[in-house]
Design a protein around this motif. Structure first.
Motif, mmCIF file in Angstrom:
data_model
loop_
_atom_site.group_PDB
_atom_site.id
_atom_site.type_symbol
_atom_site.label_atom_id
_atom_site.label_comp_id
_atom_site.label_asym_id
_atom_site.label_seq_id
_atom_site.Cartn_x
_atom_site.Cartn_y
_atom_site.Cartn_z
ATOM 1 N N LEU A 61 0.849 -1.190 0.000
ATOM 2 C CA LEU A 61 0.000 0.000 0.000
ATOM 3 C C LEU A 61 0.887 1.243 0.000
ATOM 4 N N PHE A 62 0.389 2.305 -0.637
ATOM 5 C CA PHE A 62 1.199 3.504 -0.862
ATOM 6 C C PHE A 62 0.308 4.733 -0.741
ATOM 7 N N ASP A 63 0.852 5.809 -0.159
ATOM 8 C CA ASP A 63 0.081 7.036 0.013
ATOM 9 C C ASP A 63 0.940 8.240 -0.364
ATOM 10 N N PRO A 69 6.597 10.431 -4.494
ATOM 11 C CA PRO A 69 6.189 9.759 -5.729
ATOM 12 C C PRO A 69 7.351 9.057 -6.422
ATOM 13 N N GLN A 70 8.568 9.514 -6.164
ATOM 14 C CA GLN A 70 9.756 8.893 -6.759
ATOM 15 C C GLN A 70 9.823 7.415 -6.404
ATOM 16 N N GLU A 71 9.318 7.050 -5.213
ATOM 17 C CA GLU A 71 9.356 5.659 -4.767
ATOM 18 C C GLU A 71 8.510 4.752 -5.654
ATOM 19 N N LEU A 72 7.543 5.318 -6.354
ATOM 20 C CA LEU A 72 6.675 4.510 -7.213
ATOM 21 C C LEU A 72 7.441 3.880 -8.372
ATOM 22 N N LEU A 73 8.580 4.457 -8.706
ATOM 23 C CA LEU A 73 9.386 3.898 -9.800
ATOM 24 C C LEU A 73 9.992 2.550 -9.426
ATOM 25 N N VAL A 77 3.918 -2.343 -11.256
ATOM 26 C CA VAL A 77 2.505 -2.023 -11.465
ATOM 27 C C VAL A 77 2.080 -1.044 -10.371
ATOM 28 N N VAL A 78 1.390 0.017 -10.766
ATOM 29 C CA VAL A 78 0.883 0.998 -9.808
ATOM 30 C C VAL A 78 -0.613 1.170 -10.054
ATOM 31 N N GLU A 79 -1.411 0.966 -9.017
ATOM 32 C CA GLU A 79 -2.866 1.066 -9.150
ATOM 33 C C GLU A 79 -3.414 2.106 -8.177
ATOM 34 N N ALA A 97 3.861 14.826 -8.805
ATOM 35 C CA ALA A 97 3.953 13.424 -9.223
ATOM 36 C C ALA A 97 3.713 13.215 -10.714
ATOM 37 N N TYR A 98 3.336 14.262 -11.436
ATOM 38 C CA TYR A 98 2.927 14.060 -12.830
ATOM 39 C C TYR A 98 3.979 13.346 -13.666
ATOM 40 N N SER A 99 5.219 13.829 -13.641
ATOM 41 C CA SER A 99 6.245 13.243 -14.506
ATOM 42 C C SER A 99 6.515 11.784 -14.154
ATOM 43 N N ILE A 100 6.391 11.456 -12.872
ATOM 44 C CA ILE A 100 6.575 10.071 -12.439
ATOM 45 C C ILE A 100 5.469 9.196 -13.006
#
Length: 204
Positions: A61-63, A69-73, A77-79, A97-100
């Motif tokens: 889980l992510f917030d 947002p860099q951690e999402l890389l 898969v990101v939902e 977070a847009y560019s990510i």
């Protein structure tokens, strides 16, 4: 790949269509930011985790309110789950977070449903016709992230009977904005990949 869904990977058609993009992938993040009240306690979370683990993914889980947002890389898969589109769009802007997300949509798999899908489209303004009180963050710029040049309305079949003059208001929005709203029922979605798109309907 970018998937804009009504209520998640909830139909056989969507499960099969998305499978080819996630087969062999390892890690998935479920972004709970759109539910500003319940976050990780959102009642859809167990279902969403189950849908992703069926593909063999390890789910976390992510917030965006708490994490970079860099951690999402670091995920394959990101939902993004549903909730409040105004709150989510504001949160994405606040943490830049847009560019990510744009990179994830191009290089990995980005999934959004309900509010999570709306923010990735051209605009979330259609919600103003039905639930303007959700905009407690006082957003004035309702342009979406435009990861896909499309206007959608999720949960169409449910909303058709919930809101008075629902279809009439959608048509007015289309006329005022010179666009066509893609009406998504639960179980439906649109997949975008390398310039191509496919609309998946369950016909239910």
């Amino acid at each position: 790949m970018l998937a804009l869904l009504s209520n998640g990977i909830t139909s056989v058609q969507l499960k099969e269509a998305i499978e080819k993009y996630v087969v062999g992938k390892k890690k998935a993040a479920v972004v709970v930011t759109a539910d500003n009240e319940y976050k990780t306690k959102n009642y859809h979370i167990p279902r969403v985790i189950n849908e992703l683990t069926l593909y063999g993914l390890e789910v976390e889980l992510f917030d965006l309110d708490e994490q970079s947002p860099q951690e999402l890389l670091g995920y394959d898969v990101v939902e993004f789950i549903g909730g409040n589109p105004y709150y989510l769009l504001n949160a994405v802007r606040n943490c830049n977070a847009y560019s990510i997300l744009e990179r994830i949509a191009k290089e990995k798999v980005l999934i959004g449903w309900s509010a999570g899908a709306l923010v990735m489209t051209s605009s979330i303004a259609v919600i103003d016709a039905f639930e303007p009180q959700m905009n407690f963050v006082d957003l004035t710029d309702l342009k979406g992230l435009r990861l896909a040049d499309v206007h959608i309305i999720p949960h169409y079949g449910k909303f058709l009977h919930r809101y008075e003059a629902f279809e009439e208001k959608l048509r007015r929005y289309e006329a005022d904005n010179n666009c066509t709203l893609v009406r998504l029922n639960d179980g439906d979605g649109i997949l975008f990949d390398k310039g191509d798109s496919v609309l998946i309907k369950t016909n239910v």
